[in-house]
Design a protein around this motif. Structure first.
Motif, PDB file in Angstrom:
ATOM      1  N   THR A  61       0.859  -1.229  -0.067  1.00 58.03           N
ATOM      2  CA  THR A  61      -0.032   0.064  -0.266  1.00 58.03           C
ATOM      3  C   THR A  61       0.650   1.354  -0.167  1.00 58.03           C
ATOM      4  O   THR A  61       0.300   2.617  -0.333  1.00 58.03           O
ATOM      5  CB  THR A  61      -0.587   0.073   1.156  1.00 58.03           C
ATOM      6  N   ASP A  62       2.329   0.656   0.517  1.00 59.78           N
ATOM      7  CA  ASP A  62       3.245   2.579   0.410  1.00 59.78           C
ATOM      8  C   ASP A  62       3.830   2.616  -1.399  1.00 59.78           C
ATOM      9  O   ASP A  62       3.850   3.855  -0.795  1.00 59.78           O
ATOM     10  CB  ASP A  62       3.764   1.748   1.438  1.00 59.78           C
ATOM     11  N   TYR A  63       3.631   1.327  -1.642  1.00 58.38           N
ATOM     12  CA  TYR A  63       4.238   0.983  -3.028  1.00 58.38           C
ATOM     13  C   TYR A  63       3.672   1.703  -4.672  1.00 58.38           C
ATOM     14  O   TYR A  63       3.509   2.358  -4.789  1.00 58.38           O
ATOM     15  CB  TYR A  63       4.919   0.646  -3.279  1.00 58.38           C
ATOM     16  N   ILE A  64       2.237   1.102  -4.231  1.00 60.20           N
ATOM     17  CA  ILE A  64       1.192   1.589  -4.870  1.00 60.20           C
ATOM     18  C   ILE A  64       0.118   2.585  -4.998  1.00 60.20           C
ATOM     19  O   ILE A  64      -0.222   2.002  -3.783  1.00 60.20           O
ATOM     20  CB  ILE A  64       0.235   0.113  -5.777  1.00 60.20           C
ATOM     21  N   SER A  65       0.144   3.311  -5.655  1.00 57.61           N
ATOM     22  CA  SER A  65      -1.057   4.563  -6.102  1.00 57.61           C
ATOM     23  C   SER A  65      -2.169   3.502  -6.329  1.00 57.61           C
ATOM     24  O   SER A  65      -2.723   3.448  -6.664  1.00 57.61           O
ATOM     25  CB  SER A  65      -0.537   5.375  -6.986  1.00 57.61           C
ATOM     26  N   TYR A  66      -3.137   4.243  -5.072  1.00 62.60           N
ATOM     27  CA  TYR A  66      -4.593   4.051  -5.514  1.00 62.60           C
ATOM     28  C   TYR A  66      -5.284   4.581  -4.938  1.00 62.60           C
ATOM     29  O   TYR A  66      -5.290   5.580  -4.262  1.00 62.60           O
ATOM     30  CB  TYR A  66      -5.079   2.266  -4.576  1.00 62.60           C
ATOM     31  N   ILE A  67      -7.280   4.368  -5.406  1.00 61.25           N
ATOM     32  CA  ILE A  67      -7.661   5.745  -4.637  1.00 61.25           C
ATOM     33  C   ILE A  67      -8.611   4.416  -4.524  1.00 61.25           C
ATOM     34  O   ILE A  67      -9.351   3.654  -4.787  1.00 61.25           O
ATOM     35  CB  ILE A  67      -8.375   6.665  -5.521  1.00 61.25           C
ATOM     36  N   PHE A  68     -10.247   5.266  -3.489  1.00 60.72           N
ATOM     37  CA  PHE A  68     -11.175   4.346  -3.120  1.00 60.72           C
ATOM     38  C   PHE A  68     -12.211   4.480  -3.743  1.00 60.72           C
ATOM     39  O   PHE A  68     -12.233   5.097  -4.548  1.00 60.72           O
ATOM     40  CB  PHE A  68     -11.605   4.232  -1.446  1.00 60.72           C
ATOM     41  N   GLN A  78      -3.436   3.955 -12.092  1.00 63.72           N
ATOM     42  CA  GLN A  78      -3.692   4.327 -10.612  1.00 63.72           C
ATOM     43  C   GLN A  78      -4.979   3.696  -9.991  1.00 63.72           C
ATOM     44  O   GLN A  78      -5.710   2.871 -11.245  1.00 63.72           O
ATOM     45  CB  GLN A  78      -3.858   5.639 -10.301  1.00 63.72           C
ATOM     46  N   TYR A  79      -4.933   2.509  -8.772  1.00 67.64           N
ATOM     47  CA  TYR A  79      -5.534   1.105  -8.857  1.00 67.64           C
ATOM     48  C   TYR A  79      -7.006   2.014  -8.643  1.00 67.64           C
ATOM     49  O   TYR A  79      -7.040   2.317  -7.682  1.00 67.64           O
ATOM     50  CB  TYR A  79      -5.170   0.171  -7.485  1.00 67.64           C
ATOM     51  N   VAL A  80      -7.699   1.736  -8.653  1.00 70.56           N
ATOM     52  CA  VAL A  80      -9.774   2.406  -7.777  1.00 70.56           C
ATOM     53  C   VAL A  80     -10.208   0.668  -6.931  1.00 70.56           C
ATOM     54  O   VAL A  80      -9.821  -0.265  -7.926  1.00 70.56           O
ATOM     55  CB  VAL A  80     -10.236   2.241  -8.914  1.00 70.56           C
ATOM     56  N   THR A  81      -9.736   1.116  -5.648  1.00 71.58           N
ATOM     57  CA  THR A  81     -10.873  -0.255  -4.949  1.00 71.58           C
ATOM     58  C   THR A  81     -11.601  -0.731  -5.587  1.00 71.58           C
ATOM     59  O   THR A  81     -12.650  -0.355  -5.586  1.00 71.58           O
ATOM     60  CB  THR A  81     -10.220  -0.601  -3.060  1.00 71.58           C
ATOM     61  N   GLN A  82     -11.664  -2.176  -5.254  1.00 71.79           N
ATOM     62  CA  GLN A  82     -13.499  -2.567  -5.747  1.00 71.79           C
ATOM     63  C   GLN A  82     -14.535  -2.402  -4.106  1.00 71.79           C
ATOM     64  O   GLN A  82     -15.567  -2.869  -4.519  1.00 71.79           O
ATOM     65  CB  GLN A  82     -13.605  -3.736  -5.084  1.00 71.79           C
ATOM     66  N   HIS A  83     -14.195  -1.730  -3.323  1.00 70.23           N
ATOM     67  CA  HIS A  83     -15.399  -1.037  -2.547  1.00 70.23           C
ATOM     68  C   HIS A  83     -14.735   0.179  -1.845  1.00 70.23           C
ATOM     69  O   HIS A  83     -13.868   0.806  -1.995  1.00 70.23           O
ATOM     70  CB  HIS A  83     -14.972  -2.494  -0.696  1.00 70.23           C
ATOM     71  N   PRO A  84     -15.772   0.841  -1.076  1.00 73.62           N
ATOM     72  CA  PRO A  84     -15.006   1.471  -0.443  1.00 73.62           C
ATOM     73  C   PRO A  84     -14.587   2.603   0.992  1.00 73.62           C
ATOM     74  O   PRO A  84     -14.229   0.572   1.228  1.00 73.62           O
ATOM     75  CB  PRO A  84     -17.007   2.483   0.014  1.00 73.62           C
ATOM     76  N   GLU A  85     -14.238   2.743   1.298  1.00 79.30           N
ATOM     77  CA  GLU A  85     -12.973   3.101   2.492  1.00 79.30           C
ATOM     78  C   GLU A  85     -13.136   2.505   3.490  1.00 79.30           C
ATOM     79  O   GLU A  85     -12.587   1.653   3.866  1.00 79.30           O
ATOM     80  CB  GLU A  85     -12.970   4.647   2.592  1.00 79.30           C
ATOM     81  N   GLU A  86     -14.761   2.572   4.254  1.00 78.97           N
ATOM     82  CA  GLU A  86     -15.466   1.700   5.348  1.00 78.97           C
ATOM     83  C   GLU A  86     -15.031   0.314   5.016  1.00 78.97           C
ATOM     84  O   GLU A  86     -14.715  -0.073   6.032  1.00 78.97           O
ATOM     85  CB  GLU A  86     -16.603   2.439   5.090  1.00 78.97           C
ATOM     86  N   PHE A 120       7.349   7.122  -9.922  1.00 80.56           N
ATOM     87  CA  PHE A 120       7.123   9.260  -9.553  1.00 80.56           C
ATOM     88  C   PHE A 120       5.957   9.417  -8.574  1.00 80.56           C
ATOM     89  O   PHE A 120       6.425  10.217  -8.447  1.00 80.56           O
ATOM     90  CB  PHE A 120       6.899   9.365 -10.946  1.00 80.56           C
ATOM     91  N   ARG A 121       4.660   8.489  -8.458  1.00 80.30           N
ATOM     92  CA  ARG A 121       4.333   9.216  -6.836  1.00 80.30           C
ATOM     93  C   ARG A 121       4.350   7.829  -5.322  1.00 80.30           C
ATOM     94  O   ARG A 121       3.651   8.969  -4.867  1.00 80.30           O
ATOM     95  CB  ARG A 121       2.533   7.949  -7.666  1.00 80.30           C
ATOM     96  N   PHE A 122       5.252   7.765  -5.722  1.00 85.91           N
ATOM     97  CA  PHE A 122       6.188   6.941  -4.605  1.00 85.91           C
ATOM     98  C   PHE A 122       6.789   8.187  -3.474  1.00 85.91           C
ATOM     99  O   PHE A 122       7.015   8.956  -4.085  1.00 85.91           O
ATOM    100  CB  PHE A 122       7.079   6.206  -4.931  1.00 85.91           C
ATOM    101  N   GLU A 141       9.592  13.494  -1.559  1.00 86.72           N
ATOM    102  CA  GLU A 141       8.741  14.648  -1.564  1.00 86.72           C
ATOM    103  C   GLU A 141       9.756  16.295  -1.276  1.00 86.72           C
ATOM    104  O   GLU A 141       8.782  16.947  -1.447  1.00 86.72           O
ATOM    105  CB  GLU A 141       8.314  14.351  -0.198  1.00 86.72           C
ATOM    106  N   GLU A 142      10.420  15.997  -2.171  1.00 87.94           N
ATOM    107  CA  GLU A 142      11.385  17.602  -1.981  1.00 87.94           C
ATOM    108  C   GLU A 142      11.657  17.443  -3.615  1.00 87.94           C
ATOM    109  O   GLU A 142      12.351  18.665  -3.982  1.00 87.94           O
ATOM    110  CB  GLU A 142      12.037  17.210  -1.938  1.00 87.94           C
TER     111      GLU A 142
END
Length: 267
Positions: A4-11, A21-29, A68-70, A128-129
């Protein structure tokens, strides 16, 4: 660190930034009580896009995006990719042919890892820099964002040369595009698709002229090609309708032929 630290994802329900970018199969909750479910989803996503990619270029582009998102050291991401054949859970793999599975996977990454290993040694800074937007330079010095903005506003916030009454791109959208794509802005704007009133030629002419007037310290024309595809709706034909991958090479081939200072266009 976890995948989860290496692969960019959204809920699920959030806006996707990129096809990579990965979109999860379920909402964040859903994942608050089942963190292992998210990790398994990401491993499957990683496996399909790296070891099961249709083309090596697609695999490389996928890894570059997440690199580059890491938010950590580049060397840490390279280490993760190098070790991923050993770390990937078997439950995430859809097909295993023989006991040489992990060793065979490792061979796929050799070229990418070799290039990024050298890059990591030269660039040990924390991500981040750094700001990976396009850096416009003149005589070795950065061009201020206001000048870049003024240039594109002048070229694009005007009617087409023939039969046009509306501006090719409205001024506010040009400013948003510049501050999203070019280095030097204090703003952190989200990339959006811009529908233009002109044609691809109108946009490319402005970018070609910018290249002829201002050199850049980007490593290749890829940054500009991605910028064009990402931003302008008229460039959608450069996205493969089957794989969703960017056909950067197709745009770059035409892009590189234009202008007098062709030395700037070499990869």
């Amino acid at each position: 660190m976890q995948i989860t630290d290496y692969i960019s994802y959204i809920f699920q329900g959030d806006d996707q930034e990129s096809v990579h970018q990965y979109v999860t199969q379920h909402p964040e909750e859903y994942y608050q009580e089942q963190p292992d479910a998210l990790r398994m989803e990401l491993w499957k996503f990683y496996y399909l896009n790296v070891f099961n990619a249709s083309q090596l270029s697609a695999m490389s582009t996928f890894l570059d995006y997440h690199m580059f998102r890491f938010k950590g050291l580049l060397s840490d991401f390279v280490f993760f990719v190098r070790m991923s054949p050993e770390w990937i859970p078997m439950d995430a793999v859809t097909y295993i042919n023989n006991t040489r599975f992990r060793a065979d996977l490792a061979l796929i990454l050799v070229d990418w890892l070799e290039k990024k290993k050298q890059l990591a040694q030269r660039n040990p800074k924390h991500f981040e820099e750094q700001d990976y937007r396009i850096k416009a330079m003149r005589d070795g010095k950065p061009v201020v964002i206001e000048e870049t903005e003024s240039f594109f506003v002048t070229r694009l916030s005007r009617p087409k040369k023939r039969g046009g009454k509306r501006n090719i791109v409205e001024k506010a959208q040009v400013k948003q595009w510049v501050h999203t794509c070019f280095h030097g802005s204090d703003l952190r704007l989200e990339s959006v698709k811009i529908k233009v009133n002109g044609t691809q030629k109108d946009i490319l002419e402005a970018v070609y002229e910018f290249f002829d007037k201002i050199d850049t310290d980007t490593s290749s024309t890829h940054a500009y090609c991605y910028m064009l595809i990402d931003t302008f709706d008229k460039f959608s034909k450069y996205v493969d309708p089957v794989t969703g991958e960017y056909r950067v090479e197709a745009l770059q081939t035409n892009f590189a032929r234009h202008g007098k200072k062709t030395k700037m266009f070499y990869v």
